[in-house]
Write a protein that holds these residues in place. Structure first.
Motif, PDB file in Angstrom:
ATOM      1  N   GLY A  87      43.798  53.164  13.890  1.00  0.00           N
ATOM      2  CA  GLY A  87      43.114  52.586  15.047  1.00  0.00           C
ATOM      3  C   GLY A  87      42.693  53.692  16.000  1.00  0.00           C
ATOM      4  N   TYR A  88      42.895  53.448  17.311  1.00  0.00           N
ATOM      5  CA  TYR A  88      42.520  54.460  18.314  1.00  0.00           C
ATOM      6  C   TYR A  88      43.745  55.234  18.795  1.00  0.00           C
ATOM      7  N   ASP A  89      44.740  55.357  17.935  1.00  0.00           N
ATOM      8  CA  ASP A  89      45.952  56.090  18.300  1.00  0.00           C
ATOM      9  C   ASP A  89      45.588  57.502  18.770  1.00  0.00           C
ATOM     10  N   THR A  90      46.257  57.966  19.839  1.00  0.00           N
ATOM     11  CA  THR A  90      45.939  59.289  20.410  1.00  0.00           C
ATOM     12  C   THR A  90      46.999  60.336  20.055  1.00  0.00           C
ATOM     13  N   LEU A  91      47.857  60.014  19.088  1.00  0.00           N
ATOM     14  CA  LEU A  91      48.969  60.911  18.748  1.00  0.00           C
ATOM     15  C   LEU A  91      48.496  62.344  18.480  1.00  0.00           C
ATOM     16  N   TYR A  92      47.387  62.509  17.753  1.00  0.00           N
ATOM     17  CA  TYR A  92      46.914  63.861  17.426  1.00  0.00           C
ATOM     18  C   TYR A  92      46.740  64.701  18.687  1.00  0.00           C
ATOM     19  N   TRP A  93      46.124  64.145  19.703  1.00  0.00           N
ATOM     20  CA  TRP A  93      45.834  64.901  20.933  1.00  0.00           C
ATOM     21  C   TRP A  93      47.112  65.136  21.715  1.00  0.00           C
ATOM     22  N   ARG A  94      47.995  64.142  21.723  1.00  0.00           N
ATOM     23  CA  ARG A  94      49.249  64.311  22.464  1.00  0.00           C
ATOM     24  C   ARG A  94      50.096  65.415  21.827  1.00  0.00           C
ATOM     25  N   LEU A  95      50.102  65.486  20.490  1.00  0.00           N
ATOM     26  CA  LEU A  95      50.855  66.551  19.826  1.00  0.00           C
ATOM     27  C   LEU A  95      50.212  67.906  20.071  1.00  0.00           C
ATOM     28  N   LYS A  96      48.893  67.936  20.105  1.00  0.00           N
ATOM     29  CA  LYS A  96      48.167  69.196  20.337  1.00  0.00           C
ATOM     30  C   LYS A  96      48.562  69.806  21.673  1.00  0.00           C
ATOM     31  N   ASP A  97      48.922  68.967  22.626  1.00  0.00           N
ATOM     32  CA  ASP A  97      49.299  69.455  23.954  1.00  0.00           C
ATOM     33  C   ASP A  97      50.741  69.967  23.993  1.00  0.00           C
ATOM     34  N   GLU A 107      43.865  60.820   9.606  1.00  0.00           N
ATOM     35  CA  GLU A 107      43.882  59.448  10.106  1.00  0.00           C
ATOM     36  C   GLU A 107      42.976  58.578   9.223  1.00  0.00           C
ATOM     37  N   LEU A 108      43.482  57.413   8.847  1.00  0.00           N
ATOM     38  CA  LEU A 108      42.701  56.501   8.001  1.00  0.00           C
ATOM     39  C   LEU A 108      42.651  55.108   8.621  1.00  0.00           C
ATOM     40  N   ASP A 109      41.502  54.486   8.489  1.00  0.00           N
ATOM     41  CA  ASP A 109      41.341  53.088   8.918  1.00  0.00           C
ATOM     42  C   ASP A 109      40.074  52.572   8.246  1.00  0.00           C
ATOM     43  N   PHE A 110      39.758  51.317   8.486  1.00  0.00           N
ATOM     44  CA  PHE A 110      38.502  50.774   7.957  1.00  0.00           C
ATOM     45  C   PHE A 110      37.334  51.638   8.466  1.00  0.00           C
ATOM     46  N   PRO A 111      36.279  51.814   7.674  1.00  0.00           N
ATOM     47  CA  PRO A 111      35.147  52.651   8.106  1.00  0.00           C
ATOM     48  C   PRO A 111      34.582  52.266   9.471  1.00  0.00           C
ATOM     49  N   SER A 112      34.552  50.974   9.800  1.00  0.00           N
ATOM     50  CA  SER A 112      33.950  50.607  11.091  1.00  0.00           C
ATOM     51  C   SER A 112      34.801  51.103  12.261  1.00  0.00           C
ATOM     52  N   VAL A 113      36.115  51.129  12.096  1.00  0.00           N
ATOM     53  CA  VAL A 113      36.991  51.641  13.163  1.00  0.00           C
ATOM     54  C   VAL A 113      36.829  53.162  13.254  1.00  0.00           C
ATOM     55  N   ILE A 114      36.791  53.800  12.082  1.00  0.00           N
ATOM     56  CA  ILE A 114      36.651  55.267  12.045  1.00  0.00           C
ATOM     57  C   ILE A 114      35.343  55.680  12.697  1.00  0.00           C
ATOM     58  N   SER A 115      34.280  54.935  12.414  1.00  0.00           N
ATOM     59  CA  SER A 115      32.990  55.346  12.972  1.00  0.00           C
ATOM     60  C   SER A 115      32.998  55.227  14.504  1.00  0.00           C
ATOM     61  N   ARG A 141      30.732  63.710   7.077  1.00  0.00           N
ATOM     62  CA  ARG A 141      30.282  63.433   5.709  1.00  0.00           C
ATOM     63  C   ARG A 141      30.587  61.979   5.382  1.00  0.00           C
ATOM     64  N   SER A 142      29.575  61.233   4.984  1.00  0.00           N
ATOM     65  CA  SER A 142      29.721  59.812   4.621  1.00  0.00           C
ATOM     66  C   SER A 142      30.517  59.026   5.653  1.00  0.00           C
ATOM     67  N   GLY A 143      30.240  59.294   6.925  1.00  0.00           N
ATOM     68  CA  GLY A 143      30.912  58.538   7.992  1.00  0.00           C
ATOM     69  C   GLY A 143      32.286  59.082   8.347  1.00  0.00           C
ATOM     70  N   ASP A 144      32.777  60.072   7.601  1.00  0.00           N
ATOM     71  CA  ASP A 144      34.087  60.657   7.894  1.00  0.00           C
ATOM     72  C   ASP A 144      33.922  61.951   8.682  1.00  0.00           C
ATOM     73  N   LEU A 145      34.986  62.311   9.403  1.00  0.00           N
ATOM     74  CA  LEU A 145      34.939  63.554  10.186  1.00  0.00           C
ATOM     75  C   LEU A 145      35.985  64.513   9.609  1.00  0.00           C
ATOM     76  N   HIS A 146      35.543  65.739   9.299  1.00  0.00           N
ATOM     77  CA  HIS A 146      36.474  66.745   8.787  1.00  0.00           C
ATOM     78  C   HIS A 146      36.406  67.984   9.664  1.00  0.00           C
ATOM     79  N   ALA A 147      37.568  68.413  10.158  1.00  0.00           N
ATOM     80  CA  ALA A 147      37.642  69.666  10.902  1.00  0.00           C
ATOM     81  C   ALA A 147      38.869  70.409  10.384  1.00  0.00           C
ATOM     82  N   ASP A 148      39.041  71.632  10.867  1.00  0.00           N
ATOM     83  CA  ASP A 148      40.172  72.408  10.402  1.00  0.00           C
ATOM     84  C   ASP A 148      41.465  71.775  10.950  1.00  0.00           C
ATOM     85  N   GLY A 149      42.235  71.124  10.103  1.00  0.00           N
ATOM     86  CA  GLY A 149      43.505  70.544  10.560  1.00  0.00           C
ATOM     87  C   GLY A 149      43.403  69.139  11.116  1.00  0.00           C
ATOM     88  N   TYR A 150      42.208  68.559  11.126  1.00  0.00           N
ATOM     89  CA  TYR A 150      42.092  67.156  11.567  1.00  0.00           C
ATOM     90  C   TYR A 150      41.028  66.438  10.736  1.00  0.00           C
TER      91      TYR A 150
END
Ligand SMILES: C[S@@+](CC[C@H](N)C(=O)[O-])C[C@H]1O[C@@H](n2cnc3c(N)ncnc32)[C@H](O)[C@@H]1O
Length: 318
Positions: A87-97, A107-115, A141-150
């Motif tokens: 969903g819209y969980d913010t855990l990634y950003w909270r851990l980054k801090d 993070e995985l969810d239905f494509p419409s939530v991810i988009s 790529r194909s509606g997905d987001l890929h970055a280094d480590g996320y």
């Protein structure tokens, strides 16, 4: 190849549970239950929720955080976190801090939530700058987001081969210590699909900690009313019958191939939270409906299932 994806009315209702969860979290954050400076990006306006809802969310967020801390204590930052039905969980950003950011966060969810999550990240610098690597490179790529480590990827979790492909494309390494988080997600999958996913995870990751948060004791009167109310909102809990007694939930994990499994309802979890934390949040709002909070806590549980020695001693009272 173009995939034609169609969503049923039921999928839409399940997707809407994410909006609901995010709004509840924002409300509790605004009242001071816990800190999350990112949640406002994902829930713009919220009505005030009942005190027992705020306190329930606090217990859930705090307990999950405590288990994540135990995970990171054991493996440092050379590990990965997979957030199923993020969903819209913010855990990634909270851990980054913190000093606890991990090597790979998927993070995985239905494509419409991810988009939608992707769109919100792209529009907000504070979210985006924590994702960009040194070159600032983000691949869409194909509606997905890929970055280094996320990695933020769309898929239907009830399709195990698709989920496995997406995890591989997100750079998941099955040998790495792995935390799989599933908060209020598996209950929306058909039991056979959820079991297949659990078995896949247990057989793929030799060093694995699985944290599940979902309903329990749904076979009693209060549980039946919870299920009926959700049905009335068009949202059926396909896995409701699997949400029985905590012992049965732990047994389900062992049957799926985990080596250890324990499950506590939220009454036990609440009692295990540090006393000063409980005292602090109890002072935020008066609770008129003490019995209602007790019932809610009796109908949600955290399950911890593990593979490998590294995580075998992870416990509620650590
Ligand atoms: C109640 S929300 C929880 C969101 C988040 N885990 C949290 O705790 O805030 C349930 C999430 O699971 C997702 N979900 C449910 N079934 C799914 C499936 N078959 N495939 C992918 N995502 C699914 C929904 O889209 C929704 O975002």
């Amino acid at each position: 190849m173009n995939n034609i994806i169609s969503w049923s009315v039921e999928d839409e209702a399940v997707i809407a549970t994410n909006t609901d969860a995010t709004e509840c979290k924002r409300c509790a954050v605004e009242l001071g239950y816990w800190k999350d400076e990112y949640i406002t990006y994902f829930a713009k306006h919220v009505d005030r929720k009942a005190p027992e809802i705020n306190r329930g969310y606090y217990a859930r967020v705090k307990a999950i955080e405590m288990f994540i801390h135990q995970f990171l204590e054991r493996c440092g930052t050379k590990c990965q976190i997979i957030n199923l039905g993020c969903g819209y969980d913010t855990l990634y950003w909270r851990l980054k801090d913190t000093t606890q950011a991990v090597s790979n966060f998927v993070e995985l969810d239905f494509p419409s939530v991810i988009s939608k999550k992707c769109h919100t990240i792209k529009r907000n610098k504070q979210l985006l700058e924590k994702i960009c690597n040194e070159d600032g490179e983000i691949v869409l790529r194909s509606g997905d987001l890929h970055a280094d480590g996320y990695h933020l990827v769309g898929c239907d979790l009830s399709n195990v081969p698709e989920t496995a492909r997406k995890l591989a494309a997100a750079g998941v390494n099955t040998d790495s210590p792995t935390l799989v988080l599933a908060e209020c997600v598996l209950v929306y999958l058909r039991p056979d699909a959820a079991d297949a996913l659990l078995a896949h995870l247990a057989s793929s990751f030799p060093r694995l900690l699985l944290l599940l948060y979902e309903q329990c004791n749904l076979d009693d009167k209060f549980g039946e009313v919870m299920v009926r109310n959700l049905n009335l909102r068009g949202c059926s809990l396909a896995g409701a019958r699997q949400c029985g007694k905590p012992e049965a939930q732990a047994q389900r994990m062992l049957a799926a191939g985990f080596e250890t499994a324990r499950c506590w309802d939220m009454r036990a979890v609440w009692r295990a939270l540090p006393e000063e934390d409980r005292a602090r949040v109890e002072a935020i709002e008066m609770l008129d409906e003490r019995e209602l909070l007790h019932q809610l806590h009796a109908h949600y549980a955290i399950t911890v299932a593990t593979r490998g020695e590294l995580f075998a001693d992870i416990d509620l009272n650590c």
